[in-house]
Design an enzyme around this catalytic site. Structure first.
Site, PDB file in Angstrom:
ATOM      1  N   ALA A 241       1.567  -0.830   2.121  1.00 25.31           N
ATOM      2  CA  ALA A 241       2.744  -0.729   2.990  1.00 25.31           C
ATOM      3  C   ALA A 241       2.273  -0.601   4.427  1.00 25.31           C
ATOM      4  CB  ALA A 241       3.617   0.455   2.606  1.00 25.31           C
ATOM      5  N   GLU A 242       3.035  -1.187   5.341  1.00 24.91           N
ATOM      6  CA  GLU A 242       2.596  -1.282   6.731  1.00 24.91           C
ATOM      7  C   GLU A 242       2.501   0.071   7.419  1.00 24.91           C
ATOM      8  OE1 GLU A 242       5.182  -2.757   5.345  1.00 24.91           O
ATOM      9  OE2 GLU A 242       6.923  -2.923   6.694  1.00 24.91           O
TER      10      GLU A 242
END
Lengths: 218, 222, 218, 222
Positions: free
Chosen positions: D48-49
């Protein structure tokens, strides 16, 4: 990303080939992937290009490759500690491209971060900016430098796990995280210790395993 | 005290430490400057480009082994309390963005206008290392060097003839004989050793200089 | 660098002034310097510009400042979770500059690393490249993006020591290390815990204290 | 099995997981894609960013408290063994430099040529978030979305009319009714739910499509 990134010396030795560009972790004599360098020598690969922050004195890291006569070109910030390399360079037997140390570090990072180029002030006015793209920001002049990557990146770490997660210790960290994430075609780690998955600890992993292709298991 | 018997590099290293007040974050260049970390005052933070902030003294010989902490010259060092290590990317970013107050570097030539040449000279070009990065970002650049080179040729010059490391970056020069301030592209003598005459100093200094009205006798604490 | 970077809320509240640009750590609702935001509100500073990766739902972080009506402008990648901010924006009462999230992160890093500008591919062809400097590298087009800094950077960390050394935990790390090293004029940390010097541990410090000016001690 | 009673978002999330073989490093976008982390096969690495690689399932309600690990939607998640966290700078660098194999994103519109529009439309522009960064660097882009928007308007179109997030980036489309491959800027039907006719599917799909000779009945494991 897969488990089972552990490889034996016999397997790793086959990853080195004539004409490759090696991106090497380490700072002078310290924090070098010594075992991987030895395997590179064993592979008999020649005509190599070496990218490293600064060249070690003879007997360590890339200096061993230089002594073997398998290095054609070096990109580095200085070779002050290595008379052998200086002699070869001065005799025209070794091509050397000098670049300020912080700029090499930043170019390696750019390679691994999807950044094509960037502007720094380093060296403006000294002559090294000649032929480079110059731009002014806030009244100050900056030169453009481009990303740097290679064929094989060799990383020294304190620990690794089979996923390729790495952690470093002390000043042996130096350029190793940059080299690990540099986006070279093949990235191999040379850890002091190999731990089980989850043993490094989620907060202590400095380089996520996704950057590593192989781990040398001695 | 008679300093003529002291190793001049040792003398310079002790003098460097005097010019670093507590609170200073300082990068010490390879060679003589690096030795200053043995003498810095408490509260001085020594940074090295290989990725450490908080370098303490060199270890006593035989007392302990320091495997994991090195300065930029590759010498074993003991971190001070509160020290931290980091990668070279952060280390140079820290310097380029002005977070390091002072650097002390060696020189091949330093000019009265603050120009510094310390990486290449005719017949020998081993590379600029991190010096260009450091002088481009660090706020105050001090040169600490032997007054003359091995052949007795003055290093403090009217104008650098060797390729430059930085343009008008140096603000203070420390040698084994004296300390020069650089004010408006002109040298001002701040300190002078008793065992060298002003005439002799002028002889071995290629650039002209003024003598500060407050010029002190140069000593170091031992 | 000095010891004694610990400051009380009463002292910190005086650091906020009208018209400042705040650079804020956090990702949406998580990892925000909530105590510092509350002090900013208490300061009555108005006409603020806020730089943050993405805007939180109301009640957290910069969303509290928006609700107070003290924010004139936002630089962010999205405000999807905040209807209040969207309404103000759509009514022309809030200026918003949208920038891709990874590009904001990289611009903050550039600010703290002495990089004036850099080239990324992100968004090429979508229209956001309009008016920007375009360059081709290896046959692909990149746009130039510039460094971003501010007046006051607010950082949330798990721990801090009196030197300003910081460590983070879990995904609350997010943009906080970038904001800490962003080279804003004043950088303040809002740690969950304050430890003695050397208690964090030399290998566990993620942000060296040299980047921090002040630590909020509640 | 009758899937008409299953929440379409749930159905899509389970289908996404099928298209992620073990070993895949995948970034899951906000909304429906994020739900897929509850169903991914062992050996799939969810990134996930906001700075995590190795997202596992959402915690069981009431079983445990997860304070420090969130996905990009802000939901609490349990890290898998071997997971690590990092800052947003490394996270986006990882994606821009091609170290993330696949991303699954939502869409406002997706065109037969692979163009994706998922950030702004007339009257509503909440910002592009990280989607432009992600599609510019991640090797394979999968769109997972409801087949039509809330007003029943097809999202799969001949040509995007909304501002684009990425140009010719999408290679697979998963909806609650079907799966389309994108081959040479043309849609090919790979899977279709039994409870929708080909005629109806054509009606709610704005772009023309071919039916793969290997087209399967679309189901998910429950």
């Amino acid at each position: 990303m897969r488990l089972g990134k552990l490889y034996s010396p016999d397997e790793i030795v086959r990853d080195f080939h004539d004409g490759q560009t090696l991106v090497l972790g380490g700072f002078g004599r310290y924090g070098n992937p010594e075992n991987l360098i030895d395997l590179c020598i064993e592979s008999k690969a020649r005509h190599l290009t070496v990218i490293k922050l600064n060249i070690s004195e003879p007997g360590y890291g890339e200096a061993k490759l230089i002594s073997e006569g398998v290095v054609d070109k070096i990109i580095t910030s200085h070779m002050n500690y290595n008379k052998e390399a200086m002699s070869l360079y001065e005799a025209g037997k070794l091509e050397v491209e000098f670049c300020p140390m912080g700029t090499i570090a930043e170019r390696l990072r750019a390679g691994g971060a999807g950044i094509a180029a960037f502007y720094v002030q380093t060296g403006m006015g000294t002559g090294i900016e000649k032929g480079k793209d110059i731009k002014e920001f806030d009244g100050k002049k900056y030169m453009m430098e481009t990303a740097l990557t290679g064929d094989v990146a060799l990383v020294r770490s304190r620990v690794a796990d089979p996923l390729g997660n790495l952690a470093y210790h002390g000043t042996n960290e130096n350029s190793n995280p940059l080299v690990a994430m540099n986006n070279s075609t093949l990235t191999i780690a040379d850890p002091d210790m190999i731990l089980e998955i989850d043993e490094i600890g989620i907060d202590k992993i400095a380089t996520p395993g996704v950057y590593l292709d192989k781990i040398l298991e001695m | 005290m008679d300093f003529s018997q002291m190793d001049p590099r040792e003398f310079i290293a002790r003098k460097i430490a005097e010019y670093l007040p507590p609170g200073t974050v300082v990068n010490l260049g390879v060679g003589i400057p690096t030795r200053a970390s043995d003498y810095t005052k408490e509260g001085v933070w020594v940074q090295a480009e290989n990725g450490i902030l908080g370098i303490g003294p060199h270890p006593e010989p035989g007392i302990r082994r320091v495997e994991s902490y090195r300065n930029a010259s590759g010498e074993a060092v003991i971190p001070v309390r509160g020290a931290c290590t980091f990668d070279v990317e952060l280390s140079f970013g820290m310097m380029r963005s002005g977070r390091v107050d002072t650097t002390v570097l060696g020189a091949l030539q330093v000019a009265q206008n603050g120009d510094l040449a310390n990486w290449t000279m005719p017949g020998r070009s081993p590379g600029m290392g991190g010096a260009m990065d450091i002088v481009s970002g660090v706020k105050r650049v001090i040169v600490a060097t032997r007054h003359c080179n091995k052949d007795g040729v003055p290093k403090i010059v009217k104008e650098c003839t060797y390729p430059l490391t930085g343009i008008r970056v140096v603000s203070l020069i420390i040698t084994e004989y004296c300390v020069f301030d650089i004010v408006d592209e002109h040298l001002v003598l701040l300190e002078k050793r008793e065992d060298i005459s002003l005439e002799k100093l002028k002889e071995i200094t290629d650039a002209p200089f003024d003598v500060s009205p407050d010029c002190k006798t140069m000593t170091v604490e031992v």
